[in-house]
Design a protein around this motif. Sequence first.
Motif: not given
Length: 287
Positions: A51-63
């Motif tokens: 819940a504390a994670a921001s959207p930028g904290s992990g990678p986004a995979f674009v498929i």
Amino acid sequence: MSSGPAGHVARSTVRPRGETGGRSPVRTFLRTADGVTIDAVYDPGATADDAAASPGSGPAFVIAHGFTGDADRPHVRRIAAAFARHGAVVTFSFRGHGASGGRSTVGDREVLDLAAAVAWARGLGHTRVVTVGFSMGGSVVLRHAALYGTGAGREHAARTDAVVSVSAPARWYYRGTAPMRRLHWLVTRPAGRLVGRYGFRTRIHPRQWAPVPLSPVEAARRIAPAPLLVVHGDRDGYFPVDHPRMLAEAAGDHGELWLEAGMGHAEHATGDELLGRIARWAAVRGG
């Protein structure tokens, strides 16, 4: 059919088509630089577990799916679910596929579709974006990275930080295998395009490329400094192993080749174990 000037970042218009609140997937239409509407889905995936994670904290995979696929196909949803264990995922339907508008140009103007999807991921707050393409989509992620800039091209909202190309061709107009000869018939003949529309739900543009787009192998030479992972099966029925070897060699020190024993072609042949390895590679190399 040319893909337009590099760096022309698509704008998007968001029109929700389902749940939009909290951590649920979001579905929307994006608008490309040439005005085509692209059906896209965002899944916050593993980044939403904390819940504390921001959207930028992990990678986004674009498929980027293969030819005749779309965002709702079971094999595309399986790929998305596997990557969602490691980060956020954007899936979309290329033009001429599924609920997207326009007609397929079989890898040319599709770079504009991918650019819109990448820009959407960054607009949602993701600072690390990895593009993952299969077959036709594998050629599109290569050209997209070459045209729109990579990790060093911070001026481009549609840039990518790492590239994964699975089961992609190295050169255009390849007809050396029976599946590719059938595909060329599907794309170039009026009867084939009717089969594409009604048999595969894929609307194919009747015009030939003019000019011919940058080839995948030439694009691979221009991706640096972003890392490139080339994944290919030694039993791929569409493209023999000289294709991935050419791509990896063109990328030089920034390229890596995984030649998978017993693997066939594209999404259907890519198992969950391999998808997990790809995601872990991207988490390290795409940072």
